[in-house]
Design a protein around this motif. Structure first.
Motif, short mmCIF file in Angstrom:
data_model
loop_
_atom_site.label_atom_id
_atom_site.label_comp_id
_atom_site.label_asym_id
_atom_site.label_seq_id
_atom_site.Cartn_x
_atom_site.Cartn_y
_atom_site.Cartn_z
N TYR A 1 1.77 1.83 -10.43
CA TYR A 1 3.19 1.51 -10.49
C TYR A 1 3.43 0.14 -11.11
N ASP A 2 4.63 -0.05 -11.64
CA ASP A 2 4.99 -1.34 -12.23
C ASP A 2 5.20 -2.41 -11.17
N GLU A 3 5.47 -1.97 -9.96
CA GLU A 3 5.71 -2.89 -8.84
C GLU A 3 4.81 -2.50 -7.67
N PRO A 4 4.61 -3.39 -6.70
CA PRO A 4 3.73 -3.08 -5.56
C PRO A 4 4.41 -2.17 -4.56
N VAL A 5 4.68 -0.93 -5.00
CA VAL A 5 5.33 0.05 -4.13
C VAL A 5 4.40 1.22 -3.82
N GLY A 6 3.12 1.04 -4.13
CA GLY A 6 2.16 2.11 -3.89
C GLY A 6 1.52 2.03 -2.52
N LYS A 7 0.45 2.81 -2.33
CA LYS A 7 -0.23 2.89 -1.04
C LYS A 7 -1.70 2.49 -1.11
N ASN A 8 -2.21 2.26 -2.32
CA ASN A 8 -3.64 1.95 -2.42
C ASN A 8 -3.95 1.22 -3.73
N ASN A 9 -5.24 1.08 -4.03
CA ASN A 9 -5.69 0.43 -5.27
C ASN A 9 -6.38 1.42 -6.20
N GLY A 10 -6.00 2.71 -6.03
CA GLY A 10 -6.62 3.75 -6.85
C GLY A 10 -7.75 4.46 -6.14
N SER A 11 -8.00 4.10 -4.88
CA SER A 11 -9.07 4.75 -4.12
C SER A 11 -8.50 5.38 -2.87
N VAL A 12 -9.10 6.49 -2.46
CA VAL A 12 -8.70 7.19 -1.23
C VAL A 12 -9.97 7.61 -0.49
N LYS A 13 -10.03 7.25 0.78
CA LYS A 13 -11.17 7.60 1.63
C LYS A 13 -12.50 7.15 1.02
N GLY A 14 -12.48 5.96 0.46
CA GLY A 14 -13.72 5.37 -0.06
C GLY A 14 -14.10 5.77 -1.46
N LYS A 15 -13.36 6.68 -2.09
CA LYS A 15 -13.69 7.08 -3.46
C LYS A 15 -12.68 6.50 -4.43
#
Length: 251
Positions: free
Chosen positions: A201-215
């Motif tokens: 996202y263009d702004e910090p409105v997400g939930k992660n850094n591109g990883s989910v459950k360690g992947k």
């Protein structure tokens, strides 16, 4: 002949019960023809204390000590206990809040296999009554559902194939504000079935850094990444919104 009179009193008394083991109180009703010992027995479920460890005290509405129920064989009604008073249970064997601390309580866990074998569970009830996902479906209806599911999956696949990493996009999840960003991943994931689109996202409105459950599926700053279903995203000419202020916005 002299007239005869009888005095009628309430047969039930309503009091607020407190104890040395709890930080809260509760309102209870007791028959006045109960003995003090019988009252203590009923208070075991209310306070968690054992009847033999209890000492009962009665306080007025102004919180002044009225009396102590110190005779187990006496009737409750023989003491000056009225509605609205407080019945306090003193138990020197417990600490305040002891029965409210659940951190030391062993958690009951049931495996999926063991739960499926139980006959008194909600799942068993639904299976017996053909409810929810256990509802019987005719062959024709099942075929229709399968075709509908396959059609939806094919549409999602075609839409996903039209996207590529680097595309600008706008995410439109129902009941949420639209968010813009850049496509960073398109494909299958380990965390859930189906095709997912990873977005920075263009702004910090997400939930992660591109990883989910360690992947790690893609890389981006923390809180800038997110994954959405294909049908909740559109690619196209969605330039990054300018959230800055012009000189005309400041006086």
């Amino acid at each position: 002949m002299a007239e005869q009179y009888s005095v009628v009193t309430q047969s039930v008394v309503t009091v607020r019960v407190t104890s040395t083991g709890n930080t809260f109180g509760s309102e209870r009703r007791f028959q006045k023809d109960l003995t003090v010992a019988e009252v203590k027995g009923k208070l075991e479920l209310v306070t968690g204390s054992i009847a033999t460890n209890m000492k009962l005290e009665v306080y007025s509405k102004e919180d002044k000590l009225i009396c102590k129920l110190d005779n187990n064989d006496a009737l409750l009604g023989s003491y000056p206990v009225d509605d609205g008073m407080r019945l306090h249970v003193v138990d020197s064997t417990v600490k305040l809040g002891e029965f409210e601390d659940t951190s030391k309580v062993e958690k009951f866990e049931l495996s999926e296999d063991a739960y499926s074998k139980r006959t008194d569970s909600v799942r068993a009830f639904k299976e017996r009554n053909k409810m929810g996902r256990f509802k019987e479906v005719s062959p024709e209806e099942q075929q229709r559902l399968d075709e509908e599911k396959a059609k939806k999956a094919e549409a999602e696949k075609q839409k996903a194939e039209s996207m590529k990493v680097g595309d600008r996009c706008e995410v439109r999840v129902p009941e949420q504000l639209a968010k813009r960003g850049e496509v960073k991943f398109v494909g299958l994931t380990d965390f859930k079935e189906g095709i997912w689109v990873g977005v920075q996202y263009d702004e910090p409105v997400g939930k992660n850094n591109g990883s989910v459950k360690g992947k790690q599926y893609f890389e981006c700053p923390d809180k800038y990444g997110g994954f959405v279903r294909v049908n909740h995203l559109e690619v196209g000419d969605f330039p990054e919104e300018d959230l800055g202020f012009s000189d005309d916005d400041e006086i």
